[in-house]
Design a protein around this motif. Structure first.
Motif, mmCIF file in Angstrom:
data_model
loop_
_atom_site.group_PDB
_atom_site.id
_atom_site.type_symbol
_atom_site.label_atom_id
_atom_site.label_comp_id
_atom_site.label_asym_id
_atom_site.label_seq_id
_atom_site.Cartn_x
_atom_site.Cartn_y
_atom_site.Cartn_z
ATOM 1 N N THR A 302 14.473 14.247 25.163
ATOM 2 C CA THR A 302 13.499 12.989 23.804
ATOM 3 C C THR A 302 14.307 13.320 23.270
ATOM 4 O O THR A 302 14.983 12.986 21.960
ATOM 5 N N LEU A 348 13.600 7.393 30.177
ATOM 6 C CA LEU A 348 12.663 7.100 30.636
ATOM 7 C C LEU A 348 12.021 7.894 31.886
ATOM 8 O O LEU A 348 10.659 8.261 32.246
ATOM 9 N N VAL A 362 2.733 9.302 30.709
ATOM 10 C CA VAL A 362 4.177 9.012 29.641
ATOM 11 C C VAL A 362 3.659 7.958 29.228
ATOM 12 O O VAL A 362 4.603 6.818 29.579
ATOM 13 N N ILE A 364 4.394 5.451 25.467
ATOM 14 C CA ILE A 364 5.384 5.180 24.151
ATOM 15 C C ILE A 364 5.023 4.386 23.576
ATOM 16 O O ILE A 364 4.570 3.421 23.179
ATOM 17 N N SER A 366 5.886 3.355 19.319
ATOM 18 C CA SER A 366 7.718 3.104 18.397
ATOM 19 C C SER A 366 7.407 1.552 18.039
ATOM 20 O O SER A 366 6.749 0.703 18.255
ATOM 21 N N THR A 372 9.183 6.755 16.363
ATOM 22 C CA THR A 372 8.434 7.226 17.887
ATOM 23 C C THR A 372 7.723 7.863 18.080
ATOM 24 O O THR A 372 7.719 9.329 17.415
ATOM 25 N N ILE A 374 5.994 9.855 21.717
ATOM 26 C CA ILE A 374 6.288 10.247 22.856
ATOM 27 C C ILE A 374 4.844 11.262 23.394
ATOM 28 O O ILE A 374 5.174 12.401 22.608
#
Length: 380
Positions: A302, A348, A362, A364, A366, A372, A374
């Motif tokens: 990341t 990713l 996980v 995400i 954004s 963003t 994560i």
């Protein structure tokens, strides 16, 4: 005390004094604790012509931590159910500073703890090894070879040996401690050099390669070479980290995680102007080596993406544990993107695969112009 009639208080013979002097010289020159203890049992037996001898080292629970024997064959020891555990007369000697001398130990009411197939033993002489009020061990002797009971002079000789044995044991203990300290210091120095020097340099090189890859004119062949070089560097980092972990055996996973995240943060700061804020909780109960590895890899990937794409000025990392779930959150104030339009790149996919292998996920979040976030979740 004793059930043996007191014999005339004759001084040791010249031969006994010579034997004792030679024994003292032998044990005080030895620096290995185990060898000192085994040698003491042998020397004690020779001094008083005993068929059997042993040295017991007490533990902190009222029993024996170690028991070194002399006079019993390997077959005799193998036939026994177990070595003595500090019961009966041996247990009495663990809590009293006086010697015990008996004609027939089996007739003494304190005698107990003989296991099955224990060699027959009759006469007994037990002498504690004391230093500054501390019980370092006991010398046990049984059955003189001439079948006579142990004498007062035997007790005195073993008492003299025990006094010098205390010095030899403390000397060997100190030597062992110094050796361990030297090894630990050298191990820590090597680990520090690897952690603070080599790994940081390799990680910085990897970040610079990623930056070069993102800014260069499209060239598939060169791009493939950079990807391969970056992967090779990551493998080197993992090998070095594994080596450091081996150097620091016994360090718990929480400490290991703290160290690795600090290492990654230092590498990030060496190639980015963004302000990095880390909030790492303590006292984790759900950490394993596999989870530590997954967390650090996702943080590394990341932060690499943030350096290459986000143009962020601030980055926040939060790791905590609550309600049986480990949660890692990485946020930045960069340019963001539309998740629906995000191509499923290798980075990713790797993150999601690592999380799924541990039963986690996980996510995400954004938005263009709004940074963003994560989030990794690893349930118990």
């Amino acid at each position: 005390m004793t059930n043996v009639p007191t014999m005339p208080n004759n001084p040791p013979s010249r031969g006994e004094i010579d034997a004792l002097s030679e024994a003292i010289g032998a044990i005080t020159s030895e620096l290995s604790l185990d060898r000192v203890l085994r040698r003491l049992a042998e020397i004690a037996a020779h001094l008083v012509n005993a068929r059997y001898a042993a040295l017991g080292v007490p533990d902190d629970k009222g029993g024996l931590q170690n028991f070194f024997t002399y006079g019993m064959t390997e077959k005799q020891i193998a036939r026994m159910d177990h070595l003595p555990r500090g019961l009966g007369l041996l247990g009495v000697l663990l809590v009293r500073p006086e010697a015990i001398r008996l004609v027939d130990m089996r007739q003494d009411e304190r005698s107990a703890g003989f296991c099955a197939n224990h060699p027959h033993m009759q006469s007994f002489l037990g002498v504690p090894i004391m230093s500054k009020g501390k019980h370092l061990g006991n010398l046990y002797l049984s059955d003189r070879k001439d079948d006579q009971p142990f004498t007062e002079e035997d007790e005195r000789l073993i008492g003299l040996l025990a006094g010098h044995a205390a010095i030899a044991i403390e000397n060997a203990n100190l030597s062992d401690q110094l050796r361990r300290l030297a090894v630990i210091e050298e191990r820590d120095r090597i680990a520090m050099e690897l952690h603070d020097g080599i790994i940081q340099s390799i990680y910085a090189i990897g970040i610079k390669l990623e930056i070069a890859r993102s800014t260069m004119v499209e060239n598939p062949a060169l791009d493939s070479q950079i990807v391969g070089a970056t992967q090779d560097l990551n493998h080197v980092i993992e090998d070095l980290r594994r080596y450091i972990r081996d150097l620091n055996v016994g360090v718990d996973n929480s400490v290991s995680l703290q160290d690795q995240l600090r290492e990654i943060a230092e590498g990030f700061s060496s190639v980015s102007q963004a302000r990095l804020v880390m909030g790492i909780a303590r006292g984790f109960t759900l950490l394993t080596e596999e989870r530590v590895h997954t967390i650090t890899q996702i943080v590394r990937e990341t932060l690499s993406n943030i350096v290459r794409h986000a143009h962020a000025t601030e980055v926040y990392i939060d790791l905590h544990e609550a309600n049986g779930v480990l949660t890692l959150s990485i946020s930045d104030d960069g340019q963001g993107f539309e998740p629906a339009q995000l191509s499923q790149g290798r980075g990713l996919n790797n993150m999601r695969r690592r999380a799924e292998q541990l039963g986690g996920s996980v996510q995400i979040e954004s938005k263009p112009g709004h940074g963003t976030t994560i989030t990794l979740k690893l349930p118990q």
